[in-house]
Design an enzyme around this catalytic site. Structure first.
Site, PDB file in Angstrom:
ATOM      1  N   HIS A   1     -21.207  21.274 -56.293  1.00 42.45           N
ATOM      2  CA  HIS A   1     -21.111  19.860 -56.661  1.00 42.45           C
ATOM      3  C   HIS A   1     -19.914  19.571 -57.571  1.00 42.45           C
ATOM      4  O   HIS A   1     -19.497  18.432 -57.703  1.00 42.45           O
ATOM      5  CB  HIS A   1     -22.425  19.345 -57.262  1.00 42.45           C
ATOM      6  CG  HIS A   1     -22.671  19.720 -58.686  1.00 42.45           C
ATOM      7  ND1 HIS A   1     -23.195  20.909 -59.067  1.00 42.45           N
ATOM      8  CD2 HIS A   1     -22.446  19.038 -59.829  1.00 42.45           C
ATOM      9  CE1 HIS A   1     -23.286  20.956 -60.381  1.00 42.45           C
ATOM     10  NE2 HIS A   1     -22.843  19.833 -60.884  1.00 42.45           N
TER      11      HIS A   1
ATOM     12  N   GLU B   1     -22.392  23.787 -71.934  1.00 41.83           N
ATOM     13  CA  GLU B   1     -23.568  22.908 -71.877  1.00 41.83           C
ATOM     14  C   GLU B   1     -24.343  23.021 -73.172  1.00 41.83           C
ATOM     15  O   GLU B   1     -24.401  24.106 -73.759  1.00 41.83           O
ATOM     16  CB  GLU B   1     -24.478  23.330 -70.718  1.00 41.83           C
ATOM     17  CG  GLU B   1     -23.820  23.225 -69.367  1.00 41.83           C
ATOM     18  CD  GLU B   1     -24.806  23.546 -68.256  1.00 41.83           C
ATOM     19  OE1 GLU B   1     -25.493  22.634 -67.817  1.00 41.83           O
ATOM     20  OE2 GLU B   1     -24.898  24.722 -67.869  1.00 41.83           O
TER      21      GLU B   1
ATOM     22  N   ARG C   1     -43.096  22.302 -47.542  1.00 46.58           N
ATOM     23  CA  ARG C   1     -44.369  22.936 -47.174  1.00 46.58           C
ATOM     24  C   ARG C   1     -45.575  22.109 -47.596  1.00 46.58           C
ATOM     25  O   ARG C   1     -46.674  22.279 -47.098  1.00 46.58           O
ATOM     26  CB  ARG C   1     -44.463  24.292 -47.869  1.00 46.58           C
ATOM     27  CG  ARG C   1     -43.978  25.430 -47.008  1.00 46.58           C
ATOM     28  CD  ARG C   1     -44.212  26.728 -47.681  1.00 46.58           C
ATOM     29  NE  ARG C   1     -43.853  26.651 -49.096  1.00 46.58           N
ATOM     30  CZ  ARG C   1     -43.937  27.659 -49.954  1.00 46.58           C
ATOM     31  NH1 ARG C   1     -44.385  28.813 -49.562  1.00 46.58           N
ATOM     32  NH2 ARG C   1     -43.572  27.527 -51.210  1.00 46.58           N
TER      33      ARG C   1
ATOM     34  N   HIS D   1     -18.611  27.126 -59.726  1.00 49.00           N
ATOM     35  CA  HIS D   1     -17.979  25.966 -60.380  1.00 49.00           C
ATOM     36  C   HIS D   1     -16.682  26.338 -61.113  1.00 49.00           C
ATOM     37  O   HIS D   1     -15.664  25.672 -60.970  1.00 49.00           O
ATOM     38  CB  HIS D   1     -18.936  25.312 -61.379  1.00 49.00           C
ATOM     39  CG  HIS D   1     -20.263  24.899 -60.797  1.00 49.00           C
ATOM     40  ND1 HIS D   1     -20.384  24.478 -59.501  1.00 49.00           N
ATOM     41  CD2 HIS D   1     -21.510  24.826 -61.332  1.00 49.00           C
ATOM     42  CE1 HIS D   1     -21.662  24.174 -59.261  1.00 49.00           C
ATOM     43  NE2 HIS D   1     -22.352  24.381 -60.353  1.00 49.00           N
TER      44      HIS D   1
ATOM     45  N   LYS E   1     -26.060  25.863 -53.204  1.00 48.54           N
ATOM     46  CA  LYS E   1     -25.769  27.092 -53.923  1.00 48.54           C
ATOM     47  C   LYS E   1     -27.031  27.552 -54.690  1.00 48.54           C
ATOM     48  O   LYS E   1     -27.879  26.715 -54.942  1.00 48.54           O
ATOM     49  CB  LYS E   1     -24.605  26.903 -54.895  1.00 48.54           C
ATOM     50  CG  LYS E   1     -24.934  26.025 -56.121  1.00 48.54           C
ATOM     51  CD  LYS E   1     -23.913  26.176 -57.193  1.00 48.54           C
ATOM     52  CE  LYS E   1     -24.334  27.057 -58.327  1.00 48.54           C
ATOM     53  NZ  LYS E   1     -25.343  26.536 -59.234  1.00 48.54           N
TER      54      LYS E   1
END
Ligand code: BG6
Length: 481
Positions: free
Chosen positions: A176, A214, A47, A238, A146
């Protein structure tokens, strides 16, 4: 593999985080490796009112910094010649006319890839507007980033809307994790060797753990994350893919549908959760302040008192002949003690022992997907000297060292696969909807549940309740084994 297919890639959300951090840097790597057709073009679209030069200035400042290897000024200069820009608001049909003209003017009819790196609420309208200008012809592939929806119903709706304009074989739903070399290698480990598959079942395996941990927190993504949460961000996609690759039967071939058929069967064989059984089998966690780090509730753009989960652990069961009775423990979390994605198969104990010490640690296979790409098989080895003691020792292969060479990042591999029309590493509609169906009782339970998530200190291995989930079965998470 024909890596030299000519293409036009129309990148919606081109000024966004994913495009700058992953998509453009990965396309650069493919360019340097000579994997992109010399005439392939990337048309950034968003945009923002920018001209080509304005967009390139953004790419210079926001994408270049994410190129961690193989950078050279001359390669970069030739890469950016591929890039152009057009202002398009997905909600304004008239903007698509210029887009259609621009793509057609190139007269490159082989391949048009439209990558929708936008919020999923725009997918339907974007597809409708693309179709109005003919950008849904058979040579066009559409990539959907996603999360595809926020629950089963919204996901079905998106799939139905997109299907009005694109055939299933034109739709590339990205996850991914499927692009990770290490996850694909799991299939090779299982189906290109004779040694593992005979043991890969409930006769020899006692339990399986799948972890994506993580260390980072939610960073600047508080607003997105708070309406998403770990279940939608990581589990439905995932972790579910890791589960499928670990548990699926051998596909007839590596063709897209042969592989996807087997993955769907795994998801459909999961013992369905119910709103009640979620209390027993699912742990919702949220990180709290520790070691000078914010708790989730102190992060930017997170509303006070939010119940959004930054951690999930699930005890899942697969009701088929191979896996009946083997618990699959799935977990993922932000701000955990380490960054690791791994699959751990705990073998059953021997029926009887003639060595001392062997009963303390049955065999274990650890497949680490990241940070290293390695396989470790813990076996019992005799301790030197007199006596009959054994101790667990790992037979270990580090793929990065044993098989050196450039590893493609997941997005690079997947982008090349879209350009080359290879669907195997993308989700089919039925697969994705089956995964939503599985997690729905969890979402329903949490929507009603007034009990706050279990806290866990930042940089820990998760809440105590997740430890108890395994302890109930006499098991422990991998870091405590
Ligand atoms: C993304 C999630 O899909 O995967 C992020 O939206 C997460 O929240 C990321 O950090 C993890 O990917 P990887 O490849 O770093 O394990």
């Amino acid at each position: 593999m024909n890596t030299q297919t000519n293409f036009d890639m129309v990148l919606f959300g081109a000024t966004g985080d994913l495009a700058m951090r992953k998509l453009l840097p990965c396309l650069y790597q493919a360019h340097v490796a000579g994997l992109l057709h010399p005439e392939g073009r990337i048309l950034g679209v968003s945009r923002s009112e920018l001209d080509g030069a304005g967009f390139l200035a953004k790419v210079e400042s926001n994408a270049k910094i994410h190129i961690k290897q193989n950078f050279s000024d001359s390669q970069w200069a030739s890469f950016i010649k591929r890039i152009d820009y057009l202002t398009v608001d997905v909600t304004r049909a008239e903007h698509f006319e210029a887009l259609g003209e621009k793509v057609k003017a190139r007269r490159q009819t082989e391949n048009v890839v439209v990558y929708l790196s936008t919020a999923p609420k725009f997918f339907a309208q974007a597809c409708e507007n693309l179709a109005k200008v003919g950008l849904n012809a058979d040579n066009v592939r559409v990539v959907l980033e996603k999360p595809l929806g926020t629950d089963l119903q919204s996901s079905q709706q998106i799939n139905t809307d997109v299907a009005k304009y694109f055939k299933e074989e034109q739709i590339y739903r990205i996850d991914h994790y499927l692009g990770k070399e290490s996850l694909q290698n799991l299939l090779a480990l299982r189906f290109a060797n004779i040694m593992f598959e005979p043991l890969w079942n409930n006769k020899y395996i006692a339990s399986v753990q799948l972890t994506i941990a993580e260390q980072l927190g939610v960073e600047e993504r508080g607003e997105f994350y708070d309406i998403t949460g770990a279940l939608r961000d990581m589990v439905q996609n995932h972790l579910m893919q890791m589960l499928c690759m670990t548990a699926m039967e051998r596909p007839a071939s590596l063709d897209a549908d042969a592989v996807r058929d087997e993955k769907v069967k795994v998801i459909k064989s999961l013992k369905p959760l119910t709103v009640e059984s979620v209390n027993e089998n699912v742990i919702r966690g949220q990180y709290t302040a520790a070691e000078g780090m914010n708790g989730y509730l102190q992060e930017t753009d997170v509303p006070a008192g939010s119940f959004t989960e930054t951690y999930v652990a699930i005890k899942a069961e697969i009701e088929n002949e191979r896996w009946a009775g083997v618990p699959f423990y799935l977990r993922t979390g932000k701000r955990m003690a380490g960054k690791v994605a791994e699959i751990v198969l705990n073998f059953r104990d021997l029926d009887s022992h003639i060595f001392d010490g062997s009963q303390t640690a049955p065999n274990r296979l650890v497949i680490e997907l990241q940070p290293s790409e390695s396989v470790r098989l813990y076996t019992q080895v005799k301790t030197p000297g007199a006596g009959n003691n054994v101790e667990p020792t790992a037979l270990s292969v580090d793929m990065g060292k044993e098989i050196p060479g450039r590893r493609q990042e997941a997005y690079e591999r997947l982008l090349l696969d879209v350009i080359n029309g290879k669907l195997a590493l993308f989700n089919r509609r039925d697969e994705l909807e089956a995964a939503w169906e599985y997690v729905m009782p969890i979402l329903e339970n949490w929507a009603e549940n007034t009990q706050a998530p279990h806290g866990y200190p930042a940089h820990s291995w998760g809440p105590e309740a997740a430890r108890e989930l395994l302890a109930r079965d006499g098991n422990r998470w991998h870091e405590e084994q």
